[in-house]
Design a protein around this motif. Structure first.
Motif, short mmCIF file in Angstrom:
data_model
loop_
_atom_site.label_atom_id
_atom_site.label_comp_id
_atom_site.label_asym_id
_atom_site.label_seq_id
_atom_site.Cartn_x
_atom_site.Cartn_y
_atom_site.Cartn_z
N GLY A 191 0.52 3.11 -4.03
CA GLY A 191 1.31 2.56 -2.93
C GLY A 191 0.50 2.35 -1.67
O GLY A 191 0.67 1.35 -0.96
N MET A 192 -0.41 3.28 -1.39
CA MET A 192 -1.28 3.12 -0.23
C MET A 192 -2.16 1.89 -0.38
O MET A 192 -2.39 1.14 0.59
N SER A 193 -2.65 1.66 -1.59
CA SER A 193 -3.48 0.48 -1.83
C SER A 193 -2.69 -0.80 -1.55
O SER A 193 -3.17 -1.70 -0.85
N GLN A 194 -1.46 -0.86 -2.06
CA GLN A 194 -0.66 -2.07 -1.85
C GLN A 194 -0.25 -2.23 -0.40
O GLN A 194 -0.26 -3.33 0.15
N ARG A 195 0.11 -1.13 0.26
CA ARG A 195 0.48 -1.23 1.67
C ARG A 195 -0.69 -1.74 2.52
O ARG A 195 -0.51 -2.53 3.45
#
Length: 220
Positions: A191-195
């Motif tokens: 999720g951090m990567s996508q955010r």
């Protein structure tokens, strides 16, 4: 004194200013490591599917035959780029944290903290290559998606093993589920990567990382 009037019959070859002719058809030499680094950035930025052979050769400054001769085909080049990424500081930070930190909490805190910085670093594409490079592929490229999924699942297994050790050592309660916790951290990291790809800055990712840690170690 009489001079010899006989003509010199020795065959003479005219010289040319250009010198000896170079063999034709030789491919232009290029730095393979630099070309691989360029390909890695393109795949990281655009993903596997959206990066064409034309994109790669233009960025590398080579012709398609040189690419095929040096790397095989696009898929082989991609897999080599992923391996190079995995050896880079952007790819090794998780393994280093797990190996170097004395506790699981310290290890996962460091992983999330460094992910927040790496995924938003403006000096390279945002996010994680192995997470974002094949999120949407056509059926003919499904093998690429499976290849990256296998890498991610391998990391999941490493997370689970470290968290199981934390249970054994009393750092986590005996009824803690290492597999579920490993999935939780993988979900947070992905999720951090996508955010980050969506424009989140490091401060937002650090805040999310703190919340994720408190969900597992509320009193730490």
């Amino acid at each position: 004194m009489a001079t010899d009037q006989r003509k010199d019959t020795t065959t003479r070859h005219p010289r040319t200013a250009a010198g000896p002719r170079k063999p034709s058809g030789r491919p232009r030499a290029f730095d393979r490591d630099e070309a691989l680094a360029t390909a890695t950035r393109l795949f990281w930025e655009n993903g596997y599917e959206a990066t064409s052979i034309g994109d790669l050769t233009r960025a590398m400054g080579i012709k398609p035959p040189s690419l095929y001769a040096a790397f095989g085909d696009k898929r082989k080049l991609f897999e080599e780029a992923v391996e190079a990424y995995g050896r880079s500081p952007y790819g090794v930070f998780m393994g280093q944290a797990l190996a170097q930190e004395p506790t699981a909490r310290d290890a996962f805190a460091r992983i999330l903290r460094e992910a927040a910085e790496i995924y938003t670093d403006p000096s390279h594409p945002r996010g994680c290559l192995t997470i974002c490079a094949a999120t949407n592929v056509t059926p003919q490229n499904a093998e690429v998606e499976r290849y990256l999924r296998a890498l991610r699942n391998r990391n999941l297994g490493v997370f689970e093993a470290r968290l199981a050790r934390a249970v054994e050592e009393g750092e986590l309660p005996g009824d803690a589920d290492p597999a579920a916790l490993a999935g939780w951290f993988a979900l947070v990291i992905q999720g951090m990567s996508q955010r980050s790809r969506d424009g989140a800055d490091a401060a937002e990712l650090h805040a999310a990382a703190d919340l994720a840690l408190r969900a597992v170690w509320p009193r730490a």
